[in-house]
Each structure stands twice: as structure tokens, then as C-alpha cells.
Design an enzyme around this catalytic site. Structure first.
Site, PDB file in Angstrom:
ATOM      1  N   HIS A  13      -0.839  13.257 -28.823  1.00 37.17           N
ATOM      2  CA  HIS A  13      -1.451  11.971 -28.630  1.00 37.17           C
ATOM      3  C   HIS A  13      -2.162  11.480 -29.593  1.00 37.17           C
ATOM      4  O   HIS A  13      -2.166  10.162 -29.753  1.00 37.17           O
ATOM      5  CB  HIS A  13      -2.385  11.918 -27.406  1.00 37.17           C
TER       6      HIS A  13
ATOM      7  N   LYS B  98       3.006  11.575 -11.046  1.00 35.75           N
ATOM      8  CA  LYS B  98       2.120  10.745 -11.808  1.00 35.75           C
ATOM      9  C   LYS B  98       2.709   9.248 -12.139  1.00 35.75           C
ATOM     10  O   LYS B  98       3.905   9.538 -12.779  1.00 35.75           O
ATOM     11  CB  LYS B  98       1.699  11.178 -13.307  1.00 35.75           C
TER      12      LYS B  98
ATOM     13  N   LYS C  70       7.707  22.893 -13.763  1.00 34.74           N
ATOM     14  CA  LYS C  70       6.659  21.913 -13.569  1.00 34.74           C
ATOM     15  C   LYS C  70       6.443  21.921 -12.055  1.00 34.74           C
ATOM     16  O   LYS C  70       5.452  21.507 -11.815  1.00 34.74           O
ATOM     17  CB  LYS C  70       7.220  20.555 -14.217  1.00 34.74           C
TER      18      LYS C  70
ATOM     19  N   ASN D  65      -0.034  19.654 -20.642  1.00 30.63           N
ATOM     20  CA  ASN D  65      -0.258  19.030 -21.843  1.00 30.63           C
ATOM     21  C   ASN D  65      -0.313  19.815 -23.093  1.00 30.63           C
ATOM     22  O   ASN D  65      -0.987  19.499 -24.001  1.00 30.63           O
ATOM     23  CB  ASN D  65      -1.797  18.458 -21.672  1.00 30.63           C
TER      24      ASN D  65
ATOM     25  N   GLU E 178      -4.220  17.462 -10.974  1.00 29.35           N
ATOM     26  CA  GLU E 178      -4.820  17.909 -12.226  1.00 29.35           C
ATOM     27  C   GLU E 178      -6.137  18.319 -12.403  1.00 29.35           C
ATOM     28  O   GLU E 178      -6.992  17.767 -13.015  1.00 29.35           O
ATOM     29  CB  GLU E 178      -4.550  16.486 -13.232  1.00 29.35           C
TER      30      GLU E 178
ATOM     31  N   HIS F 133       0.147  18.259 -26.625  1.00 28.21           N
ATOM     32  CA  HIS F 133      -0.238  16.986 -26.388  1.00 28.21           C
ATOM     33  C   HIS F 133      -1.446  16.532 -27.065  1.00 28.21           C
ATOM     34  O   HIS F 133      -1.733  15.208 -27.219  1.00 28.21           O
ATOM     35  CB  HIS F 133      -0.486  16.478 -24.842  1.00 28.21           C
TER      36      HIS F 133
ATOM     37  N   HIS G 173       7.556  10.227 -28.642  1.00 30.80           N
ATOM     38  CA  HIS G 173       6.749  11.075 -27.926  1.00 30.80           C
ATOM     39  C   HIS G 173       6.699  12.656 -28.146  1.00 30.80           C
ATOM     40  O   HIS G 173       6.267  13.719 -28.362  1.00 30.80           O
ATOM     41  CB  HIS G 173       6.663  10.833 -26.421  1.00 30.80           C
TER      42      HIS G 173
ATOM     43  N   GLU H  89       9.730  18.172 -25.237  1.00 23.89           N
ATOM     44  CA  GLU H  89       9.075  18.435 -24.019  1.00 23.89           C
ATOM     45  C   GLU H  89       9.644  19.669 -23.700  1.00 23.89           C
ATOM     46  O   GLU H  89       8.855  20.600 -22.981  1.00 23.89           O
ATOM     47  CB  GLU H  89       9.046  17.562 -23.042  1.00 23.89           C
TER      48      GLU H  89
ATOM     49  N   ARG I 110       0.862  -1.314   0.032  1.00 25.94           N
ATOM     50  CA  ARG I 110       0.216  -0.035  -0.039  1.00 25.94           C
ATOM     51  C   ARG I 110       0.657   1.348   0.055  1.00 25.94           C
ATOM     52  O   ARG I 110       0.462   2.155   0.557  1.00 25.94           O
ATOM     53  CB  ARG I 110      -0.889   0.070   1.346  1.00 25.94           C
TER      54      ARG I 110
ATOM     55  N   ARG J 137      -2.658  22.372 -13.912  1.00 25.61           N
ATOM     56  CA  ARG J 137      -1.991  21.121 -14.211  1.00 25.61           C
ATOM     57  C   ARG J 137      -2.053  20.877 -15.620  1.00 25.61           C
ATOM     58  O   ARG J 137      -1.231  20.356 -16.376  1.00 25.61           O
ATOM     59  CB  ARG J 137      -2.097  19.832 -13.315  1.00 25.61           C
TER      60      ARG J 137
HETATM   61  P1  NAD Z   1      11.930   5.163 -22.576  1.00 25.75           P
HETATM   62  O1  NAD Z   1      11.838   5.153 -21.001  1.00 25.75           O
HETATM   63  O2  NAD Z   1      11.429   4.384 -23.248  1.00 25.75           O
HETATM   64  O3  NAD Z   1      13.582   5.572 -22.607  1.00 25.75           O
HETATM   65  C1  NAD Z   1      13.984   5.560 -24.102  1.00 25.75           C
HETATM   66  C2  NAD Z   1      14.914   4.508 -24.416  1.00 25.75           C
HETATM   67  O4  NAD Z   1      16.299   4.955 -23.911  1.00 25.75           O
HETATM   68  C3  NAD Z   1      14.686   3.162 -23.930  1.00 25.75           C
HETATM   69  O5  NAD Z   1      15.346   2.167 -24.445  1.00 25.75           O
HETATM   70  C4  NAD Z   1      15.814   3.210 -22.465  1.00 25.75           C
HETATM   71  O6  NAD Z   1      16.253   2.102 -22.244  1.00 25.75           O
HETATM   72  C5  NAD Z   1      16.952   4.108 -22.916  1.00 25.75           C
HETATM   73  N1  NAD Z   1      17.687   4.782 -21.959  1.00 25.75           N
HETATM   74  C6  NAD Z   1      17.531   5.409 -21.052  1.00 25.75           C
HETATM   75  N2  NAD Z   1      18.374   6.159 -20.517  1.00 25.75           N
HETATM   76  C7  NAD Z   1      19.336   5.866 -21.192  1.00 25.75           C
HETATM   77  C8  NAD Z   1      20.686   6.475 -21.351  1.00 25.75           C
HETATM   78  N3  NAD Z   1      20.864   7.316 -20.414  1.00 25.75           N
HETATM   79  N4  NAD Z   1      21.447   6.066 -22.070  1.00 25.75           N
HETATM   80  C9  NAD Z   1      21.339   5.130 -22.910  1.00 25.75           C
HETATM   81  N5  NAD Z   1      19.836   4.698 -22.936  1.00 25.75           N
HETATM   82  C10 NAD Z   1      19.055   5.092 -22.351  1.00 25.75           C
HETATM   83  O7  NAD Z   1      11.516   6.674 -22.905  1.00 25.75           O
HETATM   84  P2  NAD Z   1      11.160   8.175 -22.128  1.00 25.75           P
HETATM   85  O8  NAD Z   1      11.132   8.876 -23.318  1.00 25.75           O
HETATM   86  O9  NAD Z   1      12.300   8.463 -21.355  1.00 25.75           O
HETATM   87  O10 NAD Z   1       9.879   8.123 -21.751  1.00 25.75           O
HETATM   88  C11 NAD Z   1       8.629   7.799 -22.204  1.00 25.75           C
HETATM   89  C12 NAD Z   1       7.636   7.290 -21.125  1.00 25.75           C
HETATM   90  O11 NAD Z   1       7.309   8.463 -20.228  1.00 25.75           O
HETATM   91  C13 NAD Z   1       6.268   7.116 -21.760  1.00 25.75           C
HETATM   92  O12 NAD Z   1       5.759   6.137 -21.251  1.00 25.75           O
HETATM   93  C14 NAD Z   1       5.396   8.381 -21.222  1.00 25.75           C
HETATM   94  O13 NAD Z   1       3.726   7.916 -21.141  1.00 25.75           O
HETATM   95  C15 NAD Z   1       6.071   8.512 -19.743  1.00 25.75           C
HETATM   96  N6  NAD Z   1       5.826   9.953 -19.443  1.00 25.75           N
HETATM   97  C16 NAD Z   1       5.277  10.158 -18.163  1.00 25.75           C
HETATM   98  C17 NAD Z   1       4.896  11.238 -17.655  1.00 25.75           C
HETATM   99  C18 NAD Z   1       4.543  11.491 -16.306  1.00 25.75           C
HETATM  100  O14 NAD Z   1       4.204  12.808 -15.810  1.00 25.75           O
HETATM  101  N7  NAD Z   1       4.410  10.591 -15.358  1.00 25.75           N
HETATM  102  C19 NAD Z   1       5.272  12.509 -18.358  1.00 25.75           C
HETATM  103  C20 NAD Z   1       5.833  12.334 -19.733  1.00 25.75           C
HETATM  104  C21 NAD Z   1       6.061  11.152 -20.171  1.00 25.75           C
END
Ligand code: NAD
Length: 333
Positions: free
Chosen positions: A227, A132, A202, A220, A212, A223, A239, A174, A110, A216
Site C-alpha cells: 500500500h 468487502k 480466504k 493483508n 476484520e 500489503h 496492486h 495475491e 438498503r 482476517r
Molecule cells: P480492475 O478491476 O481494474 O481490472 C483490471 C483491468 O482489466 C480493467 O481495465 C478491466 O476492465 C480489465 N479486465 C477485467 N477482466 C478482464 C478480462 N477477463 N479480459 C480483459 N480485460 C479484463 O483491477 P483488479 O486488479 O481486478 O482489481 C483491483 C481492485 O480490487 C482495486 O480497486 C482493489 O482495491 C480491489 N480489491 C478489493 C478487495 C476486496 O476484498 N474487496 C481485495 C483486493 C482488491
């Protein structure tokens, strides 16, 4: 090292930004944590030393790994190892790791503390900040999750050095968003200061609206089309690339609704192009499908809600003018 506070009452925490931030892990672990479950992916290649007994749990890579099965696997592995409620999860990776490990931490026993060590630019300026967490269902992205604030976030800018170029560019998408949320001169700052400026922006938004409401929602910006392009699935876009196109689209739409002038649209195009990001939707994109997807966006509580620039800055706006929606799509085609 730059320190950015996220003031959220008894859930307040610090974000440390700069080269070598990962070495500050022991200092930010919750008091009393005796074990740290380090969740990462095989291809990340960055190690952390929590300074307490720890074990590394590798989860698969890619957006496809962000599902409930991975959360169950992690929680079962934590249980086999004997992780207790007083211990800590440390998420080392991009948004896929911080979202998934953060959600596992939110529900294991939990709720067990989590420290994020984001290793992608997108993770540092966005995903790891704000609490989030969640995973995807076959029915849609991020449909299951929880608000679970981390105990601390360590944005080690050294880790950005090993990112594949496309992942770096995705983070810039972003980052470009923050240029329109009041962060000035972003493109001229050194990397650590630029990351910290985005984190500060942020953190301000999250501190005023943790769960949100309207405020907040400005995070987006760009987005809705972003999206839709991702959901349509037919395009090879990361993304941040999809968000970049979405920013230009939002500006074109705002102009057609009389909210901003041509100079402000040109500024959107300039900022996005300066980061070497795309400003047009892929050739042959199906406009009918994209408009249909706008209405299905998670943020569309009451019809099509866009986040748009205007005289009062960026804010959520209900849009029903179909001609404007389509004309703006033409303008980014
Ligand atoms: P990701 O986590 O898939 O990372 C991209 C790739 O880079 C992966 O293959 C990873 O293994 C590799 N990688 C990571 N760090 C590395 C490094 N330092 N050196 C070499 N390789 C590395 O993608 P991302 O773009 O970081 O994240 C996308 C995700 O984030 C999505 O699922 C999205 O929904 C989420 N997200 C969440 C929020 C939130 O507020 N929680 C906001 C924006 C995005």
C-alpha cells in the site's frame, strides 16, 4: 466445476470455480429475483445470461472510476429501470467492478442481493470473496464501504484467458500471498484448482472473522509496504506487483525481528520470483516517505502494525523497531 462453500450462517454462499462457471448464473440467482442489473465495463468483453429480464449497466474503467459518483450513477440507473429490493445486481469484471457494484448493491434500497462474476485473477482469488465492498475518496483508497456478502460468486477461469498479461501477473501477486497462509504446492496446480485453493483459504479466514479482527488481518500479508508503494504513487506498479515486493519485505523484516530464519526468507524470494514478480522496490524509492506511509496504513490501529511470519505462522505484529524497518528496506532495494 469446483464448489467452495463460504459458511457464514444465514449469509452463507457458494463459490463455483472452473471453466464456464458464468453459465451457472441462473442457478445461483436469489429465489424470487425477477430482474438482474448487470454491471460491467466496456473493455471486459464477457457476457452473462441471467435467464431473467436484465439490463447491462456499463461503468467506466480504472481505479479512478471507483468513487461515490459512480455509485450514485449506478443507483440512479437502477431506480430509472425500476430495480426492486427483491431483484439482483450481477457484477461482471475485476475488483473495481465488484467493489463498486457490490457497494451500490449494499446501499440501494438498503441492500439488494449481488452475485459476483469476477473476470480478473485478482478478483477471483481475492476481491470478489469475503464481502468487502467500497470505493475511494480523494483522501484515500477504500475509505467508504460496507460489508455486503454476495449471494454467490462465479469464478469462470475461461475469462482469465483474455486478461492483459500485466493484469494476470498482478493476480499472481495475491496468489503468492496464499502460499504463505498455508496453501501448499500452489504454483504446480492447474489454474482452476489454484484459484479454488486460494478461495478456500480466504473463505476459511472470512468464516472465522467476517469483519476484520486479527484473523482476517492475515489477508493483508505483504500489503503494508504494498500500500505504501501504491500510495506514494510515483511507481508504475499494479496492486499484485506491489504486494509481491511487500511479501519479500515482510520476510526480511520478520528475520530482523528474530521471527524467521534466512531459509524462510529465501523461500519468500523463491515463491515470488517463480511467479515472475518483482522482489525489489523501484530504484530511488524514498525510504523516509515509505516508513511515514506505513504509519498511515488503514490497518495501523495502534502505531505500525505489520502482518509478519513467525513461529506461529502469519499474524499481526506491532513493530516499533525503526532500525529493523529501514534495514529491511535496504534488503529489498
Ligand atoms: P480492475 O478491476 O481494474 O481490472 C483490471 C483491468 O482489466 C480493467 O481495465 C478491466 O476492465 C480489465 N479486465 C477485467 N477482466 C478482464 C478480462 N477477463 N479480459 C480483459 N480485460 C479484463 O483491477 P483488479 O486488479 O481486478 O482489481 C483491483 C481492485 O480490487 C482495486 O480497486 C482493489 O482495491 C480491489 N480489491 C478489493 C478487495 C476486496 O476484498 N474487496 C481485495 C483486493 C482488491
Amino acid at each position: 466445476m469446483i464448489e467452495v462453500p463460504v459458511p457464514l450462517g444465514d449469509r452463507s454462499y457458494r463459490v463455483l470455480v472452473g471453466p464456464g462457471a458464468r453459465h451457472r448464473l441462473l442457478e445461483v440467482l436469489p429465489v424470487g429475483a425477477r430482474r438482474a442489473a448487470v454491471v460491467t465495463q466496456a473493455d471486459i468483453g464477457w457476457e452473462v445470461d441471467p435467464g431473467v429480464e436484465h439490463r447491462i449497466f456499463c461503468m467506466p474503467s480504472g481505479e479512478d472510476a471507483k468513487h461515490l459518483g459512480t455509485v450514485e450513477d449506478l443507483c440512479r440507473d437502477f431506480a430509472h429501470w425500476g430495480l426492486t429490493r427483491g431483484d439482483v445486481v450481477v457484477a461482471v469484471g475485476g475488483g473495481v467492478v465488484t467493489d463498486t457494484a457490490g457497494f451500490a448493491a449494499a446501499i440501494y434500497h438498503r441492500g439488494v442481493a449481488v452475485v459476483h462474476v469476477p473476470t480478473t485473477l485478482l478478483g477471483q482469488v481475492d476481491a470478489a470473496i469475503g464481502g468487502k465492498t467500497g470505493v475511494n475518496l480523494p483522501e484515500g483508497k477504500n475509505l467508504v464501504g460496507a460489508f455486503w456478502q454476495p449471494a454467490a460468486v462465479l469464478c469462470d477461469t475461461e475469462t482469465i484467458g483474455t486478461l492483459p498479461p500485466r493484469e494476470y501477473r498482478s493476480g499472481l501477486g495475491e496468489m503468492a500471498k496464499y502460499a504463505f497462509l498455508g496453501v501448499d504446492g500452489l504454483a504446480d496446480l492447474p489454474l482452476d484448482e489454484a484459484v479454488a485453493a486460494c478461495v478456500r483459504c480466504k473463505a476459511d479466514v472470512v468464516a472465522s472473522d467476517e469483519r476484520e479482527g486479527d484473523r482476517r488481518a492475515v489477508l493483508n500479508y505483504g500489503h503494508t509496504l504494498g500500500h505504501a508503494l501504491e500510495t506514494a504513487g510515483a511507481y508504475d506498479l499494479r496492486h499484485g506487483e506491489a504486494v509481491a515486493i511487500g511479501l519479500v519485505y515482510a520476510a526480511e523484516l520478520a528475520q530482523r525481528l528474530g521471527r524467521i530464519d534466512g531459509a524462510r526468507v529465501a523461500e519468500h524470494r523463491r515463491v515470488v520470483a517463480r511467479y515472475d514478480l518483482p522482489t525489489s522496490i523501484p530504484p530511488g524509492a524514498d525510504h523516509d516517505q515509505l516508513v511515514a506511509l506505513f504509519a498511515r496504513d488503514k490497518k495501523a490501529v495502534d502505531g505500525i502494525t505489520f502482518v509478519l511470519d513467525g513461529p506461529r505462522g502469519v499474524e499481526p505484529v506491532r513493530v516499533s523497531d525503526q532500525r529493523a524497518l529501514r534495514a529491511a528496506l535496504e534488503a529489498v532495494s
